[in-house]
Design an enzyme around this catalytic site. Sequence first.
Site, PDB file in Angstrom:
ATOM      1  CE  LYS A   1     -35.298  13.291  50.103  1.00  0.00           C
ATOM      2  NZ  LYS A   1     -34.459  12.410  51.033  1.00  0.00           N
TER       3      LYS A   1
ATOM      4  CE  LYS B   1     -27.262  25.081  49.695  1.00  0.00           C
ATOM      5  NZ  LYS B   1     -28.209  24.832  50.551  1.00  0.00           N
TER       6      LYS B   1
ATOM      7  CE  LYS C   1     -22.425  14.583  45.649  1.00  0.00           C
ATOM      8  NZ  LYS C   1     -21.687  13.575  46.352  1.00  0.00           N
TER       9      LYS C   1
END
Length: 339
Positions: free
Chosen positions: A116, A199, A202
């Site tokens: 991240k 996979k 979103k």
Amino acid sequence: MSDERPRILSGIQPTGVGSHLGNYLGAVKRWVSLQDGYDAFYFIPDLHAITVPHDPAALRRRTLEAVAELMAVGLDPKRATLFVQSHVPEHAQLGWVLGCITGFGEASRMTQFKDKAARDDLGTATVGLFSYPILQAADILLYGADEVPVGSDQSQHVELTRDLAQRFNSRFGPTFTVPKPTVMAETARIADLQDPAKKMSKSLPPAGTVLVMDAPATTRRKIMRAVTDTGSEVRAADDKPGVTNLLGILSALTATPVAALEEQFAGSGYGDFKRAVADAVAAELEPVQERYAALLADPAFLGDVLADGADRARSVARETLARAFDAVGFLPPAGAARW
Ligand code: TRP
């Protein structure tokens, strides 16, 4: 009355516009099904949600939507304890104590933090993001969870939790239950409808992703337009990733083995097969959507559910925090036996 069932705990992210079919089949339904065999604690980790840039109004809305979604899928707040993390101040309090026994280098090795922190779209990494796994350890240890049903991406955080619990116990005396290092077996691995090598996610274009809350017509269109493979046989195979994925979806929704579906659709074309998949998805999701809409239309009721959940959670969390504060040598407040 003491509950003899093993205790589990999981934090369920207040995701964007609700879960997609991959989350739904791989996680949300599973959490719901665990509420019978386990003394389950489920919470929305809103403290964690602000470790990356966020929109306050959206966070508030999504928190309530996540609660409504879980209940629409069947989570029963009488059987499981459902709450919002910020309603239980003990999470942040224990997080501080655990931060004081976590090595800087140890925290620096967390791969989710490194991933991240390296993502430009999330801005500059904060101290909050760095201590995210320590707060997660506090979440787990406050409730004496025996098991933590999470996906494999979270296993390093559960490992850290075990290390911190053992370290605290050996330094300050037995205080925390050390959770088992189990992760949820990955059952349905649902792929993107347009790019079945990936996979479902979103972050990919919406045409490949079925959202639990998509309008039924949208879902049907997405499935009918899903990429299929050359040939016309409905069969799972490495060179047929699109058809294999649709078979996986149908299999998970109807609890029918893929082999039985292959037999059932032998001789049918892709069109008929996709229609069957679209029908199964609609049959599954439409009732969920109806319950979801009804729940969201009654925020006062959801508020009561969460107030009750927070009360139950706090009664457990407070005890554990007091034991931990006592163990590290904090002076109890005057006039009270405990914190
Ligand atoms: N980090 C978890 C995730 O990204 C969410 C989470 C926060 C969690 N606290 C937790 C999961 C405690 C399990 C236990 O999915």
